[in-house]
Design an enzyme around this catalytic site. Sequence first.
Site, PDB file in Angstrom:
ATOM      1  N   ARG A 116       2.861  10.700  -6.471  1.00  0.00           N
ATOM      2  CA  ARG A 116       2.626  10.522  -4.836  1.00  0.00           C
ATOM      3  C   ARG A 116       3.902  10.941  -4.432  1.00  0.00           C
ATOM      4  NH1 ARG A 116       2.006   4.618  -1.954  1.00  0.00           N
ATOM      5  NH2 ARG A 116       1.124   5.346   0.076  1.00  0.00           N
ATOM      6  N   GLY A 163      -0.480   4.834  -6.670  1.00  0.00           N
ATOM      7  CA  GLY A 163      -1.790   4.863  -6.571  1.00  0.00           C
ATOM      8  C   GLY A 163      -2.488   4.454  -8.117  1.00  0.00           C
ATOM      9  N   HIS A 184       3.696   2.546 -16.900  1.00  0.00           N
ATOM     10  CA  HIS A 184       4.614   3.119 -16.044  1.00  0.00           C
ATOM     11  C   HIS A 184       5.679   3.859 -16.578  1.00  0.00           C
ATOM     12  CE1 HIS A 184       2.720   1.690 -12.265  1.00  0.00           C
ATOM     13  NE2 HIS A 184       3.061   0.643 -12.486  1.00  0.00           N
ATOM     14  N   MET A 213     -11.492  -1.907  -1.529  1.00  0.00           N
ATOM     15  CA  MET A 213     -10.727  -2.646  -2.691  1.00  0.00           C
ATOM     16  C   MET A 213      -9.872  -3.771  -2.213  1.00  0.00           C
ATOM     17  SD  MET A 213      -9.726   0.444  -5.096  1.00  0.00           S
ATOM     18  CE  MET A 213      -8.525  -0.646  -6.214  1.00  0.00           C
ATOM     19  N   TYR A 222      -1.742  11.634  -5.390  1.00  0.00           N
ATOM     20  CA  TYR A 222      -2.299  10.707  -4.244  1.00  0.00           C
ATOM     21  C   TYR A 222      -2.577  11.266  -3.049  1.00  0.00           C
ATOM     22  CZ  TYR A 222      -2.382   6.510  -1.303  1.00  0.00           C
ATOM     23  OH  TYR A 222      -2.477   5.721  -0.289  1.00  0.00           O
ATOM     24  N   ARG A 229      -1.712  -2.412   0.738  1.00  0.00           N
ATOM     25  CA  ARG A 229      -0.775  -2.636   2.083  1.00  0.00           C
ATOM     26  C   ARG A 229      -1.385  -1.663   3.124  1.00  0.00           C
ATOM     27  NH1 ARG A 229       3.784  -0.569   4.402  1.00  0.00           N
ATOM     28  NH2 ARG A 229       3.335   1.535   3.114  1.00  0.00           N
ATOM     29  N   LYS A 230      -1.120  -0.370   3.063  1.00  0.00           N
ATOM     30  CA  LYS A 230      -1.646   0.610   4.243  1.00  0.00           C
ATOM     31  C   LYS A 230      -2.479   1.527   3.581  1.00  0.00           C
ATOM     32  CE  LYS A 230       1.329   0.664   8.253  1.00  0.00           C
ATOM     33  NZ  LYS A 230       2.139   1.554   8.979  1.00  0.00           N
ATOM     34  N   TRP A 271      -5.717   2.295  -7.527  1.00  0.00           N
ATOM     35  CA  TRP A 271      -6.860   3.179  -7.197  1.00  0.00           C
ATOM     36  C   TRP A 271      -7.518   3.817  -8.378  1.00  0.00           C
ATOM     37  CZ3 TRP A 271      -5.730   7.542  -3.087  1.00  0.00           C
ATOM     38  CH2 TRP A 271      -7.135   7.697  -2.262  1.00  0.00           C
TER      39      TRP A 271
END
Length: 281
Positions: free
Chosen positions: A111, A44, A89, A213, A174, A240-241, A47
């Site tokens: 997440r 995320g 990351h 977004m 998340y 994606r989803k 976001w």
Amino acid sequence: QLNVLHKFKGILFSTLSSKDLLNSLDSFDAREDDIFLVSYPKSGTHWMAEIIENIPNARITLTSPIELGDVSKFEELKGCSKRRVIPTHLSYDMLPVTIKQRQCKIIYIVRNPKDTAVSLFHYYRDNPNLPSVETWAAFLELFLKGEVVYGSWFDHVLTWEEHKNDKNILFIFYEDMKKDFTKSLKKITAFLGISMNETEVNKIAWRTSFNEMKNNAAKENCDPNHTICALTSNRNLVFRKGVVGDWINYFTPKQKRVFDEVFTEKMKHSELGRYLKEHNA
Ligand code: A3P
């Protein structure tokens, strides 16, 4: 497709992160007011970045990830005159030492690992900067062994969990953002010392919604200066989803069992592991 990844200290990285840069991370000069946005890939990050960018009067600049590029990276970051928000990351172990010394503010996004694995599987398929992967089953095996970009999800999270009580580090889930966005947003703004009124909160909720977004990404050209994940500048690959629990559509009962066994073993001393389990991770 060949050699899109390379190993550094036993962990796979994208070749977009040069060995020289990874070797010189400790020479990065953090500023006291830097904000770091940290996550394992697909947790995320975009976001969270969008949320921070949309906070009114924040006077910040979102930079590209600290580990993206070559040794000229630190000069580039030096050129940023505003307060920097720097995504990465990296695991805690690899984080440049001056960030720890100056106790910069860090937001760590977590997440649930099953959804993270499914999301990373699709990223592997769609992102030309990642190796090709034949099947979900093959990918899941790599994920559980930590033979994926940025290494094992478990190891990554565990290095960060050791510091979850550090006062300069905020953990955000998340799933919590999905369940109660306003509550998570308030945690973030309180942590950053920014206050917002209700209209502003509602505006951010709307602007950072998944559909908004995704639609905006489709309209934008990919801008290398707006790179949030060190694995792509193409935002169209990211949305994606955007849901919780999509793993159920991918894991067979056996795969779930194997995953849960690894999870139990790896996270046996982890409070965060217990929390995720209680929340059906
Ligand atoms: P899915 O692949 O499960 O859809 P990252 O930004 O760290 O690369 O994470 C990408 C994941 O976050 C993707 O998950 C993506 O759809 C999801 N995501 C991105 N923006 C989102 C938003 N505004 N709300 C909810 N999920 C979002």
